[in-house]
Design a protein around this motif. Sequence first.
Motif, short mmCIF file in Angstrom:
data_model
loop_
_atom_site.label_atom_id
_atom_site.label_comp_id
_atom_site.label_asym_id
_atom_site.label_seq_id
_atom_site.Cartn_x
_atom_site.Cartn_y
_atom_site.Cartn_z
N LEU A 60 0.83 -1.26 0.24
CA LEU A 60 0.09 -0.11 0.28
C LEU A 60 1.19 0.73 -0.01
N LYS A 61 1.89 1.49 0.75
CA LYS A 61 3.06 2.47 0.22
C LYS A 61 3.27 2.59 -0.73
N LEU A 62 3.25 1.80 -1.64
CA LEU A 62 3.89 1.41 -3.02
C LEU A 62 2.93 2.67 -4.20
N PRO A 63 3.71 2.90 -5.28
CA PRO A 63 2.67 3.60 -5.74
C PRO A 63 1.33 2.86 -6.49
N GLN A 64 -0.07 3.40 -7.20
CA GLN A 64 -0.64 2.13 -7.39
C GLN A 64 -0.44 1.86 -8.67
N SER A 65 0.24 2.49 -9.23
CA SER A 65 0.13 1.30 -10.72
C SER A 65 1.41 1.16 -10.62
N GLU A 66 2.88 0.51 -9.41
CA GLU A 66 3.31 -0.57 -9.24
C GLU A 66 2.83 -1.28 -8.08
N ARG A 67 2.07 -1.21 -7.14
CA ARG A 67 1.59 -2.00 -6.44
C ARG A 67 0.82 -3.43 -7.27
N MET A 68 0.35 -5.23 -5.99
CA MET A 68 -0.29 -5.65 -6.61
C MET A 68 -1.60 -5.92 -6.43
N GLN A 69 -2.12 -5.89 -7.37
CA GLN A 69 -3.24 -6.08 -8.10
C GLN A 69 -4.39 -7.51 -7.78
#
Length: 380
Positions: free
Chosen positions: A72-81
Amino acid sequence: MSKKIRLGILGGGSDSLIGILHRIASAMHDKYQIVGGVFNVNHADSLAFAKSIDLPSHRVYKDLDTLVDKELKLPQSERMQVVSVLTPNFLHFPMAKKLLENGFNVICEKPMTTTIEEAKILQKTLQNTKSVFAVTYTYTGYPMVRQMREMVLSGAIGKIQKVDAQYYQGWINPIIHDAKQRSSIWRLDPDKSGISCCLGDIGTHAFNMIEYVSDLKIESVLSDLNFVYKDNKMDVDATVLLRLNKQAKGVICTSQIATGEENSFIVKIYGDKAGLRWEQENPNYLFLMEEGKALQVLKPGHTYNSELALDGTKLPPGHPEGIFDAMGNIYKGVAKAVSNEPYNPAEFPTILDGTRGMNFIEKAVESHHKGNIWIKIENT
């Protein structure tokens, strides 16, 4: 940046039977990229496994809480979907609930939970999100199972009169007859497996398959379970009579002590015009039976099949596809949903299927313990 769906996995490490199936299935249609996860309760083992499949170590976490916090600390474009839950049964509910509460899409192994109450909580949790939730009743991904469903829905066999599902395995024989082994494996431990072994493991597949191909609902059950030994708390063999809506009746026979059987899952459905039969160990053949006519054999890849069946077929006729392909079709359907693409609701089992599966397990066990009586299944 890759346009593939970023996939995390819980469980499924080097000692997992199901892990390789999910990994290959996720890669099959070039829709996903595994980016990390928690593959083992031991972090060192998890890291070693990640290295063996060429995953970077920085997104291999020590536990689920750490995974959620860090992702959740990662940008939305990088985090697990999407996160796949491949752990023992008792971990499905707490893991799936936490993932949903934090905005992740979930693919969960069956049985979805260990109680119907947990399943209902997951349903309510999902209602408060925009997430996609799939349960891997894998056999619904076979093209000829999907063809079976479409033929029934089109009226090809007429009004359904009887359904019959038989799922026989023999793998637990060496374990059940050894007092030490049967008291030590997690599948025969109610605290880890839930209230049922055989019904929870393979009976739920048979239940789901009958409702999937018939488009009917099983309304009540009468069951007789076999535990073999008095000190064994979990069923390893079960016969369940069924009453469905629209006056249809049927039976589910499941066993893990069927000596010599490997994975014999056979589904038969009979209408007043014709019958259909499919066998998991010969999955590329769908048999159409009509009175006074020669037996017909339908195979995948031909234009006479439905759009749903053809969408689940990757190869030309005559090239066998199997369990990896079936699971791959489920992952493919989830990818469409996550990406907001049009998809057929029959492309992957949902949380409602998972809840009905838990309902079946609990009511069948209740039927046995109350003296083999009819028990109604809730309309969830």
